[in-house]
Design a protein around this motif. Structure first.
Motif, mmCIF file in Angstrom:
data_model
loop_
_atom_site.group_PDB
_atom_site.id
_atom_site.type_symbol
_atom_site.label_atom_id
_atom_site.label_comp_id
_atom_site.label_asym_id
_atom_site.label_seq_id
_atom_site.Cartn_x
_atom_site.Cartn_y
_atom_site.Cartn_z
ATOM 1 N N VAL A 29 7.213 55.352 -22.636
ATOM 2 C CA VAL A 29 7.523 56.087 -21.403
ATOM 3 C C VAL A 29 8.830 55.578 -20.801
ATOM 4 O O VAL A 29 9.720 56.354 -20.436
ATOM 5 C CB VAL A 29 6.366 55.963 -20.383
ATOM 6 N N SER A 30 8.962 54.256 -20.687
ATOM 7 C CA SER A 30 10.165 53.677 -20.090
ATOM 8 C C SER A 30 11.413 53.987 -20.907
ATOM 9 O O SER A 30 12.460 54.358 -20.367
ATOM 10 C CB SER A 30 9.999 52.160 -19.946
ATOM 11 N N ARG A 31 11.302 53.836 -22.231
ATOM 12 C CA ARG A 31 12.460 54.081 -23.098
ATOM 13 C C ARG A 31 12.878 55.544 -23.068
ATOM 14 O O ARG A 31 14.074 55.870 -23.005
ATOM 15 C CB ARG A 31 12.122 53.656 -24.532
ATOM 16 N N SER A 32 11.901 56.458 -23.105
ATOM 17 C CA SER A 32 12.209 57.891 -23.122
ATOM 18 C C SER A 32 12.853 58.342 -21.827
ATOM 19 O O SER A 32 13.774 59.170 -21.828
ATOM 20 C CB SER A 32 10.935 58.700 -23.387
ATOM 21 N N ILE A 33 12.382 57.811 -20.693
ATOM 22 C CA ILE A 33 12.957 58.177 -19.410
ATOM 23 C C ILE A 33 14.353 57.585 -19.258
ATOM 24 O O ILE A 33 15.279 58.234 -18.760
ATOM 25 C CB ILE A 33 12.045 57.712 -18.259
ATOM 26 N N THR A 34 14.534 56.338 -19.704
ATOM 27 C CA THR A 34 15.816 55.649 -19.539
ATOM 28 C C THR A 34 16.890 56.172 -20.481
ATOM 29 O O THR A 34 18.047 56.362 -20.092
ATOM 30 C CB THR A 34 15.635 54.134 -19.776
ATOM 31 N N GLN A 35 16.513 56.423 -21.754
ATOM 32 C CA GLN A 35 17.527 56.708 -22.773
ATOM 33 C C GLN A 35 17.357 58.072 -23.444
ATOM 34 O O GLN A 35 18.164 58.455 -24.280
ATOM 35 C CB GLN A 35 17.516 55.592 -23.832
ATOM 36 N N GLY A 36 16.303 58.800 -23.136
ATOM 37 C CA GLY A 36 16.130 60.129 -23.705
ATOM 38 C C GLY A 36 15.069 60.209 -24.789
ATOM 39 O O GLY A 36 14.589 59.196 -25.297
#
Length: 210
Positions: A29-36
């Protein structure tokens, strides 16, 4: 070959565990929101590789080791039961922060994204418990090769986890927002997961391997 009933039960347990908040979900979740989304998908493939490592270890060594040295299985069994109870308490203890509050992560290159996903999966205690303690409960030596049964169960867990996590990557921002505005649902989900984990801990503690 593994029975349909045992396979279905294991698939439901796998679904329940992947849907419960944990390191893999937080990271994706964090990676997808931060970097796509692309970064999230690359990270997910790293997580899948971690699952494959556990599948291979389970197929080639753990089941045979448990049968050859029952005391090792007993030690793992009680350690697993204790850890499941600890996870249950952690799910409902007062003051716990929601895992759906995504962290801000630095932008990373694809190779590092894959490696970080792999390490997150490999060091995820939930996955270790699933393969080391829970999976053997659904195997039955009377139904044939434990190697084949372990492969079926392992790849079932991999498919369930990949599907759920892929959907989470695609809808990361919406998932975080939806859960973040529904504290009542979060509370219900935590208590439900704590109940399931406690039940599995009790079953594991009283399990007797042939």
């Amino acid at each position: 070959m593994i029975s349909i009933g045992s396979w279905t039960a294991f698939a439901l347990v796998s679904l329940g565990m992947v849907c419960s908040p944990g390191p893999n979900m937080i990271y994706l979740v964090s990676r997808s929101i931060t970097q796509g989304r692309l970064a999230g998908v690359i990270s997910l493939f790293g997580i899948v590789l971690g699952f494959l490592v556990y599948i291979v270890l389970t197929m080639l060594g753990l089941s045979a080791l448990f049968l050859a040295v029952p005391y090792i299985y007993e030690a793992v069994k009680w350690a697993g039961a204790a850890y499941l109870l600890w996870l249950a308490w952690k799910a409902v203890k007062p003051g716990g922060a929601s895992v759906f509050e995504p962290q801000t992560l630095p932008v990373e290159r694809p190779r590092k994204l894959f490696l970080m996903g792999f390490m997150t999966s490999l060091l995820n205690p939930k996955i270790a418990v699933l393969y080391v303690s829970l999976l053997p409960q659904f195997e039955n030596p009377a139904r044939g090769s434990l190697l084949q049964q372990g492969a079926v169960l392992g790849f079932t867990q991999l498919l369930v986890s990949f599907t759920v996590n892929f959907l989470i990557v695609l809808a990361a921002s919406k998932v975080a927002s939806w859960f973040g505005t529904r504290p009542t649902w979060l509370k219900v989900q935590r208590w439900l997961m704590a109940t399931i984990l406690s039940g599995l801990a009790v079953r594991l503690a009283f399990d007797r391997r042939p």
